[in-house]
Design a protein around this motif. Structure first.
Motif, mmCIF file in Angstrom:
data_model
loop_
_atom_site.group_PDB
_atom_site.id
_atom_site.type_symbol
_atom_site.label_atom_id
_atom_site.label_comp_id
_atom_site.label_asym_id
_atom_site.label_seq_id
_atom_site.Cartn_x
_atom_site.Cartn_y
_atom_site.Cartn_z
ATOM 1 N N UNK A 167 0.846 -0.850 0.424
ATOM 2 C CA UNK A 167 -0.339 -0.328 0.059
ATOM 3 C C UNK A 167 0.611 1.175 0.031
ATOM 4 N N UNK A 168 0.444 2.943 -0.550
ATOM 5 C CA UNK A 168 1.469 3.573 -0.964
ATOM 6 C C UNK A 168 0.369 4.939 -0.657
ATOM 7 N N UNK A 169 1.131 5.743 0.209
ATOM 8 C CA UNK A 169 0.234 6.254 0.903
ATOM 9 C C UNK A 169 1.060 8.150 1.041
ATOM 10 N N UNK A 170 0.928 9.104 0.582
ATOM 11 C CA UNK A 170 1.078 10.902 1.080
ATOM 12 C C UNK A 170 0.247 11.131 2.123
ATOM 13 N N UNK A 171 0.783 11.661 3.035
ATOM 14 C CA UNK A 171 -0.128 11.841 4.238
ATOM 15 C C UNK A 171 -0.143 13.736 4.140
ATOM 16 N N UNK A 172 -0.939 14.166 4.454
ATOM 17 C CA UNK A 172 -0.923 15.099 4.439
ATOM 18 C C UNK A 172 -1.320 16.444 5.530
ATOM 19 N N UNK A 173 -0.424 17.811 5.933
ATOM 20 C CA UNK A 173 -0.535 17.941 7.174
ATOM 21 C C UNK A 173 -2.266 19.125 6.811
ATOM 22 N N UNK A 174 -2.613 19.180 8.386
ATOM 23 C CA UNK A 174 -4.031 19.653 8.042
ATOM 24 C C UNK A 174 -3.546 21.322 7.153
ATOM 25 N N UNK A 175 -2.974 22.379 7.643
ATOM 26 C CA UNK A 175 -2.412 23.162 6.894
ATOM 27 C C UNK A 175 -2.363 23.940 5.852
ATOM 28 N N UNK A 176 -1.932 22.274 5.303
ATOM 29 C CA UNK A 176 -1.468 21.810 3.547
ATOM 30 C C UNK A 176 -2.018 21.191 2.737
ATOM 31 N N UNK A 177 -3.380 20.798 3.752
ATOM 32 C CA UNK A 177 -4.971 20.949 2.630
ATOM 33 C C UNK A 177 -5.739 22.082 2.729
ATOM 34 N N UNK A 178 -5.611 22.935 3.837
ATOM 35 C CA UNK A 178 -6.597 24.381 3.588
ATOM 36 C C UNK A 178 -6.042 24.798 2.496
ATOM 37 N N UNK A 179 -4.353 24.972 2.312
ATOM 38 C CA UNK A 179 -3.955 25.702 1.422
ATOM 39 C C UNK A 179 -4.445 25.261 -0.813
ATOM 40 N N UNK A 180 -4.339 23.554 0.062
ATOM 41 C CA UNK A 180 -5.011 22.683 -1.634
ATOM 42 C C UNK A 180 -6.257 23.106 -1.737
ATOM 43 N N UNK A 181 -7.055 23.358 -0.257
ATOM 44 C CA UNK A 181 -7.938 23.910 -0.357
ATOM 45 C C UNK A 181 -8.273 25.354 -1.674
ATOM 46 N N UNK A 182 -7.624 26.211 0.169
ATOM 47 C CA UNK A 182 -7.615 27.561 -1.112
ATOM 48 C C UNK A 182 -7.382 28.012 -2.608
ATOM 49 N N UNK A 183 -6.476 26.984 -3.033
ATOM 50 C CA UNK A 183 -6.331 26.957 -4.039
ATOM 51 C C UNK A 183 -7.073 26.554 -5.408
ATOM 52 N N UNK A 184 -8.006 25.771 -4.739
ATOM 53 C CA UNK A 184 -9.382 25.473 -5.921
ATOM 54 C C UNK A 184 -10.358 26.254 -5.000
ATOM 55 N N UNK A 185 -10.679 27.271 -4.415
ATOM 56 C CA UNK A 185 -11.654 27.882 -4.098
ATOM 57 C C UNK A 185 -12.463 27.914 -3.192
ATOM 58 N N UNK A 186 -11.836 26.961 -2.687
ATOM 59 C CA UNK A 186 -12.471 26.418 -1.214
ATOM 60 C C UNK A 186 -11.996 27.312 0.700
ATOM 61 N N UNK A 187 -12.920 27.084 1.114
ATOM 62 C CA UNK A 187 -11.849 27.499 2.439
ATOM 63 C C UNK A 187 -12.668 26.856 3.722
ATOM 64 N N UNK A 188 -11.886 26.337 4.587
ATOM 65 C CA UNK A 188 -12.445 25.659 5.515
ATOM 66 C C UNK A 188 -13.362 26.741 6.607
#
Length: 216
Positions: A167-188
């Motif tokens: 199995x392979x995974x790439x984990x994300x820190x919450x702050x990084x996830x928030x930035x991904x969302x902001x780049x897509x036009x979403x906000x926490x």
């Protein structure tokens, strides 16, 4: 299920990587119209075998990049599946794809475990999960902190055979996830330590993040 049901507005909701319907079927039993997205025909076939699974609309699609003809008020990706996307680029693309199918005011819910690099000694980890007189189940992990990637190898030794289940995974820190969302036009708008609304703090081992697409 109640957590997701409360976020539903009019119309169906979309589960990314619906799989065998572990979440979708109980949610549909509450009266929510659930649509699914998945690439695995085998998983969807197992969903169809379950009571209620035959009534759920499942579309073929890769959660890393997809487009649909309709809009949804709620989309969700749970059970750590966001980590199954193997690069930061794929994870960002997933957020962008979701944002494109959300109605203004719609929500995207993502569930993931909290990363814990201290689990690894020298960027590796081995754990014995089960031992019997005729079998051994071992998990061996390799961690790359520079890319936040983990390769897991589940080794099952039985009846003179060695079977490997990677199995392979790439984990994300919450702050990084928030930035991904902001780049897509979403906000926490909310983050919890679990589905019962537990606080998200230093002791949390899980996070349930709720993002919203605001009106243009």
């Amino acid at each position: 299920m109640e957590f997701l049901a409360k976020l539903q507005a009019d119309g169906p909701v979309l589960e990314l990587a619906i799989g065998t319907g572990r979440i979708a079927i109980p949610l549909a039993a509450r009266g929510v119209e659930v649509h699914g997205l998945d690439t695995s025909e085998e998983m969807v076939a197992r969903l169809r075998e379950k009571p209620g699974g035959e009534d759920i609309s499942v579309l073929p699609g890769d959660i890393a990049k997809f487009s649909l003809d309709r809009k949804y008020s709620l989309a969700f990706l749970v059970l750590n599946t966001i980590y199954a996307l193997q690069s930061q680029e794929e994870q960002i693309s997933c957020f962008e794809s979701v944002a494109a199918i959300l109605e203004p005011g719609g929500h995207f819910v993502v569930e993931g475990f909290m990363p814990d690099p201290t689990r690894f000694l020298g960027n590796s980890r081995t754990q014995v999960h089960d031992v019997g007189l005729e079998h051994v189940l071992i998990e061996a992990d390799k961690h790359d902190p520079s890319t936040q990637q983990v390769l897991e190898q589940h080794v099952h030794i039985r009846a003179g055979r060695v079977e490997l289940y990677p199995a392979f995974l790439r984990y994300i820190w919450p702050s990084e996830m928030d930035l991904m969302a902001r780049l897509a036009g979403l906000r926490l708008v909310n983050r919890f330590g679990g589905w019962a609304g537990e606080p998200f703090d230093a002791r949390a081992t899980n996070n349930v993040s709720v993002y919203r697409r605001d009106a243009a």
